[in-house]
Write an enzyme that holds these catalytic residues in place. Structure first.
Site, short mmCIF file in Angstrom:
data_model
loop_
_atom_site.label_atom_id
_atom_site.label_comp_id
_atom_site.label_asym_id
_atom_site.label_seq_id
_atom_site.Cartn_x
_atom_site.Cartn_y
_atom_site.Cartn_z
N HIS A 103 0.87 -1.17 0.00
CA HIS A 103 0.00 0.00 0.00
C HIS A 103 0.91 1.22 0.00
O HIS A 103 1.19 1.81 1.04
CB HIS A 103 -0.93 0.00 1.21
CG HIS A 103 -2.24 -0.66 0.93
ND1 HIS A 103 -3.14 -0.13 0.03
CD2 HIS A 103 -2.78 -1.81 1.38
CE1 HIS A 103 -4.21 -0.93 -0.04
NE2 HIS A 103 -4.01 -1.96 0.75
N ASP A 108 -4.82 2.10 1.93
CA ASP A 108 -5.13 1.45 3.22
C ASP A 108 -5.74 2.48 4.18
O ASP A 108 -6.72 2.21 4.87
CB ASP A 108 -3.88 0.79 3.83
CG ASP A 108 -2.66 1.72 3.84
OD1 ASP A 108 -2.66 2.76 3.13
OD2 ASP A 108 -1.69 1.43 4.57
N HIS A 247 12.59 1.58 -26.79
CA HIS A 247 13.19 0.27 -26.97
C HIS A 247 13.60 0.07 -28.42
O HIS A 247 12.80 0.21 -29.33
CB HIS A 247 12.23 -0.84 -26.55
CG HIS A 247 12.16 -1.01 -25.07
ND1 HIS A 247 11.18 -0.43 -24.32
CD2 HIS A 247 13.00 -1.64 -24.20
CE1 HIS A 247 11.39 -0.71 -23.03
NE2 HIS A 247 12.49 -1.45 -22.95
N TYR A 303 -8.04 8.01 -17.92
CA TYR A 303 -9.04 8.69 -17.09
C TYR A 303 -9.31 10.10 -17.61
O TYR A 303 -8.39 10.76 -18.08
CB TYR A 303 -8.56 8.76 -15.64
CG TYR A 303 -8.38 7.40 -14.97
CD1 TYR A 303 -9.07 6.28 -15.41
CD2 TYR A 303 -7.53 7.26 -13.89
CE1 TYR A 303 -8.91 5.05 -14.78
CE2 TYR A 303 -7.36 6.03 -13.25
CZ TYR A 303 -8.06 4.93 -13.70
OH TYR A 303 -7.90 3.73 -13.09
N GLU A 376 -0.03 8.65 10.76
CA GLU A 376 -1.35 8.12 11.18
C GLU A 376 -2.19 9.13 11.97
O GLU A 376 -3.40 8.96 12.10
CB GLU A 376 -1.16 6.83 12.00
CG GLU A 376 -0.69 5.67 11.12
CD GLU A 376 -0.44 4.40 11.92
OE1 GLU A 376 -0.01 4.51 13.10
OE2 GLU A 376 -0.67 3.31 11.38
#
Ligand SMILES: [Zn+2]
Ligand SMILES: [Zn+2]
Length: 402
Positions: A103, A108, A247, A303, A376
């Protein structure tokens, strides 16, 4: 519900649980459309607090539905659940138990914060007007396979009852901890990919005149593509064309037959997107033709632009500013992309960031880095902000004018 109430105290009361949930998810990261354990954990938590669950939705997604006692608007809150193919270095006691999966983008934390918001709102259900839908979405990171927002929309998560407003939140290391960052209008870019296969004619490195050298042509194409940004678009209109993969060839004295370039384009409005999408093949083909090579071009949209509804977002800014101990800043648009854009095409709403940069906690590395860390302490602010937005917007009697 009291529209001036913010839920920081409620979030503080369940902070340990929010952190424990985040750590549990962090230790068991799952890649796009494989979020089975995460979805199970989410479903179990929602049921535990008396929220109706619909799952699976959009392959591995989960929807929670909380109906208030009084009528009101329908608000959706969304968290993405997927992890990244990144190897987490050892160190954290709750580090990833899966080799090569981590994560590293904070999802998370998103799941844990939205579960925290669900707990807060469930606790205050008797005061809640309207309905809150909790959308736990798979596969945000998997733009190359279309992402997880679209399948959820196709399976009706915005209907029955129809969603009036939607909000989403992302933890972001660009901003200091406890800072909410957002803007009205375009916030994040439309992304698209391109692949240019240049076909020349190989030969000996000492005799380029007998060949059509695809390496040289590729170099000219790469340079010419940068003319889009610098010479062919309004310089104040943000956009990016990046060739990120080249490449060709096998050794130092063989001119190869072909070369393959791959890259990404980012734009903030539809007119610019269309112009860039038409210029890339035009430039690549004409440069190749100049040197006698030919090229095949594949282009794909990933998107669309993430556009925050202006009127809703102005209200969101006021609501976020009411959360004590946090700061709310208006920021310029970013050229990252998000499939939350698909939700915002259907329903007015706002996407916003919550900063997690905190040098004292060694949270200084960017999202997607193997060293990315969440501070946190911010999780309770995220839960409080989501719950506060939901209670505020469900309580509205009519949508604000756009
Ligand atoms: Zn990410
Ligand atoms: Zn992310």
């Amino acid at each position: 519900m009291n529209l001036t109430k913010n839920f920081l105290d409620d979030a503080r009361a369940i902070e340990d649980l929010i952190i424990a949930l985040r750590r549990s998810i962090h230790s068991n990261p799952e890649l796009a459309f494989h979020e089975l354990d995460t979805a199970r954990l989410v479903g179990d938590e929602l049921k535990r607090i008396g929220i109706r669950v619909r799952a699976p939705v959009g392959r591995t997604g989960v929807v929670g539905i909380l109906e208030g006692r009084a009528p009101g608007r329908v608000v959706a809150l969304r968290a993405d659940m997927d992890a990244l193919p990144v190897m987490e270095p050892p160190g954290l006691e709750f580090a990833s138990r899966k080799d090569g999966v981590m994560h590293a983008c904070g999802h998370d934390g998103h799941v844990a914060m939205l579960l925290g918001a669900a707990m807060i709102l469930a606790k205050h259900r008797d005061d809640l007007h309207g309905t809150v839908k909790f959308l736990f979405q798979p596969a945000e990171e998997a733009a190359e396979i279309g992402g997880g927002a679209r399948p959820m929309i196709e399976e009706g998560v915005l209907n029955e009852p129809n969603v009036d407003y939607i909000f989403g939140l992302h933890i972001f290391s660009n901003f200091p901890s406890r800072t909410f960052a957002l803007r009205e209008g375009p916030l994040m870019a439309a992304s698209g990919t391109f692949k240019i296969h240049i076909v020349g004619r190989g030969g000996h490195g000492s005799a380029p005149h007998q060949t059509i050298d695809p390496v040289y042509v590729a170099a000219q194409v790469i340079s010419a593509l940068q003319g889009i940004r610098s010479r062919m678009l309004d310089p104040v209109e943000p956009s990016v064309v990046s060739v990120c993969s080249v490449h060709s060839g096998t050794r130092n004295n063989i001119i190869p037959d072909d070369a393959v370039l791959e890259g990404t384009m980012r734009t903030l409005d539809e007119t610019t997107r269309k112009r860039v999408a038409s210029l890339i093949p035009r430039i690549a083909k004409s440069v190749c033709a100049t040197y006698g090579a030919r090229c095949e071009i594949e282009m794909e949209d990933a998107y669309p632009v993430t556009v925050n509804d202006p009127a809703v977002t102005r209200s969101v800014i006021d609501v976020l500013k009411s959360i004590p101990g946090s700061k709310t800043v208006v920021v310029p648009p970013l050229l990252i992309a998000e499939d939350f854009a698909f939700f915002l095409r259907e329903v007015p709403g706002t996407y916003y960031f919550l900063g997690t940069r905190n040098s004292e906690e060694r949270c200084v590395y960017p999202n997607h880095s193997s060293k990315f860390r969440i501070d946190e302490d911010i999780l309770k602010y995220g839960s409080a902000s989501l719950a506060t937005l939901a209670s505020n917007f469900t309580g509205r009697t009519r949508p604000p004018p756009s």
